[in-house]
Design an enzyme around this catalytic site. Structure first.
Site, PDB file in Angstrom:
ATOM      1  N   TYR A  84       4.426  12.550 -22.500  1.00 60.29           N
ATOM      2  CA  TYR A  84       5.358  13.654 -22.756  1.00 60.29           C
ATOM      3  C   TYR A  84       4.644  14.826 -23.405  1.00 60.29           C
ATOM      4  CZ  TYR A  84       9.602  11.009 -21.718  1.00 60.29           C
ATOM      5  OH  TYR A  84      10.601  10.304 -21.092  1.00 60.29           O
TER       6      TYR A  84
ATOM      7  N   MET B 181       9.774   5.793 -25.175  1.00 56.73           N
ATOM      8  CA  MET B 181      10.749   4.753 -25.493  1.00 56.73           C
ATOM      9  C   MET B 181      10.292   3.380 -25.032  1.00 56.73           C
ATOM     10  SD  MET B 181      14.784   4.542 -24.508  1.00 56.73           S
ATOM     11  CE  MET B 181      15.267   6.062 -25.306  1.00 56.73           C
TER      12      MET B 181
ATOM     13  N   LYS C 264      17.185 -11.716 -44.791  1.00 54.24           N
ATOM     14  CA  LYS C 264      17.984 -10.555 -44.379  1.00 54.24           C
ATOM     15  C   LYS C 264      17.227  -9.777 -43.301  1.00 54.24           C
ATOM     16  CE  LYS C 264      15.961  -7.964 -48.180  1.00 54.24           C
ATOM     17  NZ  LYS C 264      16.159  -7.456 -49.546  1.00 54.24           N
TER      18      LYS C 264
ATOM     19  N   ARG D  22      21.107   1.123 -58.690  1.00 53.74           N
ATOM     20  CA  ARG D  22      21.691   1.061 -57.341  1.00 53.74           C
ATOM     21  C   ARG D  22      23.009   0.294 -57.410  1.00 53.74           C
ATOM     22  NH1 ARG D  22      17.314  -1.445 -53.265  1.00 53.74           N
ATOM     23  NH2 ARG D  22      17.970  -3.236 -54.510  1.00 53.74           N
TER      24      ARG D  22
END
Ligand SMILES: *Cc1c(COP(=O)(O)O)cnc(C)c1O
Length: 356
Positions: A233, A295, A5, A102
């Protein structure tokens, strides 16, 4: 079962599954219908179990994928039964909630369910498995492991007493399989261990895995900066001495968590107060990651490393000379687990598969 997964925990579900299928793995576990469909589209022919659940309205789509489906409520069973046919029954695994609260049938429901299976209430379904999931498998002493095992046994007994055959009984994830041998049953669902990360516990011999994945980039740009230069930044880091900064073309959009940023200028240094910066590896040496992770770019202080050149390999996860950095190192720095670090590696990171 190989659990693939979340894009095989960031490693790439299709290539990883194809490779594992070539090694003889017969079962693949995914979380969602879409993940199962992607493996089928890529030509994987082996058994796929959708471990996560689906909305009953998706039952028809679920059946079309030709995967085994986890059912965790009667409405799920009813919906799947409507989507199946007696000629082509839907193979289902019933998930029982033995302690996580769950997903899953509650264990009190097991008698009624077993009776209904015995009465062939759902003609278009075939019961292929029953499973549960441990909340604390990696905590070897946790009393919940025993409690969950006991409940699971009770569920199985109700099915046995009703004369219902359950071909596959499964409980253990990676830690469950390595720490609790009685919980291996008919199949283990190995995720993190496949990718080379394992939990350790005193008195248990480690499996001896090594991380499968390295994360690398190259030095994009080098810059000599005078003392007091602000970096990145908000200038959250200032050079305390003149030095050399390497700019690396990778950032939080690639999965380099922004909380790996390191500040030494107030108030930023207080906001994410850490005694030491995280490091990247260049030429077998450690280079501190300084300033904000942005980023697409990060900055490493390479002042102490002689002979760094543009184009040099930079290891974020993996080995460089005698230095090693793992997803666990990042995880402990960030207060999370290796799983999250690996899953966060974004599709923008180009994957290269090397067979050793
Ligand atoms: C993700 C998952 C696993 C695999 O867990 P690991 O700790 O990575 O081995 C096993 N079973 C279920 C139900 C899961 O969702």
């Amino acid at each position: 079962m190989a659990v693939v997964k979340a894009d095989a925990y960031g490693h790439g579900a299709v290539p990883v599954s194809k490779f594992l299928a070539s090694c003889g793995v017969e079962w693949f576990g995914v979380a969602t219908l879409e993940e199962a469909a992607a493996l089928r589209d890529a030509g994987l022919k082996r058994n796929i179990l959708v471990l996560g659940t689906f909305f009953p309205a998706q039952a028809r789509a679920a059946v079309e994928i030709n995967a085994r489906i986890t059912a965790s409520s009667v409405p799920h069973l009813e919906a799947l039964n409507r989507a199946g046919t007696p000629q082509k029954p839907v193979k289902v695994h019933l998930k029982f909630d033995t302690g996580m609260n769950r997903m899953g049938f509650s264990c009190e429901e097991s008698e009624k369910l077993a009776r209904r299976w015995a009465e062939r209430r759902w003609k278009n379904l075939r019961l292929e498995g029953i499973f549960t999931h441990l909340s604390s498998a990696e905590q070897i002493e946790a009393p919940s492991n025993r409690a969950q095992e006991d409940l699971f046994l009770r569920v199985l007994t109700t099915f046995e007493d009703a004369g219902v055959e359950v071909p596959l009984r499964h409980v253990a994830n990676s830690a469950g399989a390595s720490f609790h041998s009685t919980l291996r049953w008919d199949m283990v669902r190995a995720g993190i261990a496949l990718y080379g990360y394992e939990f350790r516990s005193r008195g248990i011999k480690p499996m001896g895995t090594a991380p499968a994945l390295s994360l690398k980039t190259r030095v994009l740009h080098l810059k000599r900066v005078p003392r007091n230069s602000p970096l990145g930044y908000n200038g959250t880091y200032r050079m305390r001495r003149p030095g050399v900064i390497a700019t690396l073309p990778i950032g939080y959009a690639d999965g380099v968590n922004r909380r790996l940023s390191f500040a030494n200028v107030k108030p930023y240094s207080r906001q994410n107060a850490r005694p030491e910066p995280m490091c990247v590896l260049i030429r077998g040496r450690r280079a501190p990651l300084v300033g904000r992770v942005s980023m697409d770019l990060i900055l490493a202080d390479v002042t102490e490393i002689p002979d760094v050149h543009v184009g040099d390999e930079v290891v974020l996860l993996g080995r460089s000379g005698s230095q090693v950095m793992t997803a666990e190192d990042w995880a402990s720095y960030l207060g999370t687990i290796s799983y999250e670090i690996l899953c966060a590696l974004s599709p923008r990171v180009y994957r290269v598969y090397v067979q050793h």
